[in-house]
Design a protein around this motif. Structure first.
Motif, short mmCIF file in Angstrom:
data_model
loop_
_atom_site.label_atom_id
_atom_site.label_comp_id
_atom_site.label_asym_id
_atom_site.label_seq_id
_atom_site.Cartn_x
_atom_site.Cartn_y
_atom_site.Cartn_z
N UNK A 6 0.86 -1.17 0.00
CA UNK A 6 0.00 0.00 0.00
C UNK A 6 0.90 1.23 0.00
N UNK A 7 0.66 2.13 -0.93
CA UNK A 7 1.40 3.39 -0.98
C UNK A 7 0.46 4.49 -0.53
N UNK A 8 0.87 5.23 0.49
CA UNK A 8 0.06 6.34 1.00
C UNK A 8 0.59 7.64 0.41
N UNK A 9 -0.21 8.23 -0.46
CA UNK A 9 0.18 9.48 -1.10
C UNK A 9 0.55 9.27 -2.55
N UNK A 10 -0.15 9.94 -3.47
CA UNK A 10 0.12 9.81 -4.90
C UNK A 10 0.87 11.00 -5.43
N UNK A 26 0.62 -1.35 12.16
CA UNK A 26 1.64 -2.24 11.63
C UNK A 26 1.84 -3.43 12.56
N UNK A 27 1.78 -4.63 11.99
CA UNK A 27 2.08 -5.86 12.70
C UNK A 27 3.35 -6.45 12.12
N UNK A 28 3.79 -7.54 12.66
CA UNK A 28 5.07 -8.11 12.26
C UNK A 28 5.12 -8.45 10.77
N UNK A 29 4.04 -9.00 10.24
CA UNK A 29 4.04 -9.43 8.85
C UNK A 29 2.90 -8.83 8.04
N UNK A 30 2.31 -7.75 8.57
CA UNK A 30 1.11 -7.23 7.92
C UNK A 30 0.89 -5.79 8.37
N UNK A 31 0.43 -4.95 7.44
CA UNK A 31 0.07 -3.57 7.77
C UNK A 31 -1.38 -3.37 7.39
N UNK A 32 -2.15 -2.79 8.31
CA UNK A 32 -3.56 -2.54 8.06
C UNK A 32 -3.81 -1.03 8.02
N UNK A 33 -4.57 -0.62 7.01
CA UNK A 33 -4.86 0.80 6.81
C UNK A 33 -6.36 1.01 6.85
N UNK A 34 -6.79 1.96 7.64
CA UNK A 34 -8.21 2.34 7.69
C UNK A 34 -8.35 3.68 6.98
N UNK A 35 -9.26 3.76 6.03
CA UNK A 35 -9.49 5.02 5.32
C UNK A 35 -10.57 5.83 6.03
N UNK A 36 -10.68 7.08 5.65
CA UNK A 36 -11.60 7.99 6.35
C UNK A 36 -13.05 7.55 6.24
N UNK A 37 -13.39 6.79 5.20
CA UNK A 37 -14.77 6.33 5.05
C UNK A 37 -15.02 4.99 5.74
#
Length: 517
Positions: free
Chosen positions: A18-22, A261-272
């Protein structure tokens, strides 16, 4: 065209990255990773990609697409553009700069004889010697920016010149300027590269000014700053097209609310309220903002940007008080205004004391003289021209309180500074939009924070760092690492970040591919 906002409900939420920021760096990282077979999604808070590297038409009813924030290109490696398949023309300016001074001025251009006549034999020789010193460093180190980090000692061996190392990496820039040049004018013209977006005293022992100077003079081994034909948006469109063609998914209107961020996984919550997960997260946002999104303690004090950006459309170019130089020559390159060495230091002292400089140092250039394609046919026929003005020593602290009043004062002072070298007030030449409003817009650091999520309006996301590892653990790494093994900085706040370069995006992508074996 930029992607349009879409509903995320039916889309995949599992990715490799996941890339945050375009912004341009996020697009570079996405293109490289997707091209390597990774499933990549880019999340952008705005409703268009590009970040600060965009073109816009800010004046209603006026067909002109100006580079609204960043406006010239130097550091973006040509090899990287080729690798990404980005077909954008970077056009050289035949005039490097002109600086009015007294009854004359200093013109630096491709014509060596003309430059020597303008500078005088003594200072022309000094400029050549200093240029050779800096140029040697640029030629030897620019390729290292897209390689794993060297340690300080190894980087010094790469520089290969003890005098250059001492002058640029160990002593305040003021010392080499004062020993190399006798003219206050020439010292100031050279010094300006140390102060772009950086609020610093040229004598600062912390060497923030030296680091800023270095990045401004090493791009592609030449330090030349070129005009992107079609404006900065042409570069961004090319990068976005390359990322999509490689298979990356671009989601705009998708602000990130939190990152876990977890050891083997990153979770992202969006504003919606949407949730996405990936093995890696690449942050094109400032490190301070990344820490906030992750609920961490801030990595340090909030950055402070320092600049005032003005965008103008002119019905015609004004003449200069120095009648020996025509407007086309003066504005084709960088027009340095009140940027003598002493003037720069006086303005710094005034701003450090909490005052908007009385005569702000600034520099201007006319994109449309080199690239008229950014103007509509009617404007071109009418002789309309763009003007970009970049003000130095305008730190965010001057605008924190009573912003609107401070902005008006700063804009007036900057226009007054520009007028001091012109044959007529610049306002006499301002084009007016169909609604009667003058075609002039300004951006303070406070507004850049609001518009682009750059903390403190810092265009480099934080103070620039040396392009080598400053600790043993970072030798051989990419300068994009964080305390989390699967969270990477891919924006201007990375080591070897800043400016429109694509280098942090490239380096973050390489770090991810290396981590995945």
């Amino acid at each position: 065209m930029s992607p349009t906002p879409i509903s995320f409900a039916a889309l995949s939420s599992e990715f490799d990255a996941i890339v945050v920021g375009a912004g341009h760096n996020g697009l570079v990282a996405a293109a490289i990773l997707a091209g390597a077979g990774k499933r990549v999604v880019v999340l952008e808070r705005a409703h268009a990609v590009g970040g600060a590297a965009v073109s816009a038409s800010p004046f209603p009813g006026v067909e002109a697409r100006i580079s609204r924030y960043s406006y010239l290109v130097s550091l973006f490696p040509r090899e990287l553009l080729v690798e990404l398949g980005v077909d954008v023309e970077l056009r050289r300016r035949r005039i490097s700069s002109y600086t009015p001074w007294g009854d004359g001025g200093l013109l630096i251009c491709d014509d060596e004889a003309r430059t020597r006549a303008s500078a005088g034999e003594h200072e022309a020789g000094a400029l050549e010697r200093f240029g050779a010193l800096v140029g040697g460093v640029a030629e030897r180190v620019h390729r290292s920016l897209t390689e794993p980090l060297r340690g300080r000692a190894e980087f010094r061996r790469l520089v290969g010149d003890d005098r250059a190392w001492s002058a640029l990496f160990e002593r305040p820039l003021s010392e080499v300027l004062e020993s190399s040049f006798s003219s206050d004018l020439v010292r100031g013209v050279v010094a300006t590269d140390a102060l772009i977006g950086t609020f610093a005293d040229l004598t600062d022992p912390g060497l923030a000014q030296n680091r800023c100077f270095l990045y401004h003079v090493i791009g592609n081994g030449t330090g030349r700053w070129d005009v992107p034909v079609g404006g900065m948006g042409a570069l961004t469109r090319g990068l976005a097209r390359g990322a999509r063609q490689a298979g990356a998914e671009l989601r705009v209107g998708a602000p990130v609310a939190s990152i876990e961020a977890h050891e083997d996984r990153v979770e992202v919550t969006t504003a919606d309220g949407g949730m996405l997960a990936a093995r890696h997260l690449l942050a094109g946002v400032a490190p301070v903002l990344l820490s906030e999104l992750m609920g961490d303690t801030s990595p340090g004090p909030k950055p402070e940007g320092s600049q005032l950006k003005l965008n103008l459309l002119l019905s015609r170019l004004p003449g200069l008080r120095d009648g020996a130089v025509g407007s086309t020559d003066a504005f084709s390159g960088t027009l340095h205004v009140n940027e003598g060495y002493g003037q720069l230091q006086r303005a710094y002292a005034q701003a450090a004391a909490g005052q908007i400089p009385e005569l702000p140092p600034c520099e201007a250039y006319c994109h449309s003289l080199t690239d008229p394609s950014i103007l509509g046919p009617q404007l071109r026929r009418a002789g309309v021209q763009t003007l970009t003005v970049f003000g130095l020593h305008m730190p965010e602290r001057l605008f924190r309180e009573h912003h609107d009043q401070a902005k008006r004062t700063a804009v007036r002072a900057t226009l007054r500074s520009l007028d001091s070298v012109l044959a007529e007030p610049i306002e006499n030449c301002l084009l007016r939009a169909p609604d009667g409003e003058p075609c002039l817009e300004a951006h303070t650091p406070v507004e850049l924070e609001h518009e682009l999520a750059m903390p403190g309006g810092h265009i480099f996301h934080r103070d620039l760092s040396w392009p080598f590892a400053e600790s043993e653990r970072d030798v051989g790494r990419w300068g994009v690492e964080t305390e989390r093994p699967n969270v990477w900085i891919c924006g201007a706040g990375a080591r070897r970040g800043g400016a429109v370069s694509g280098i942090p995006g490239h380096n973050a992508a390489r770090a991810v591919l290396e981590a995945d074996g």
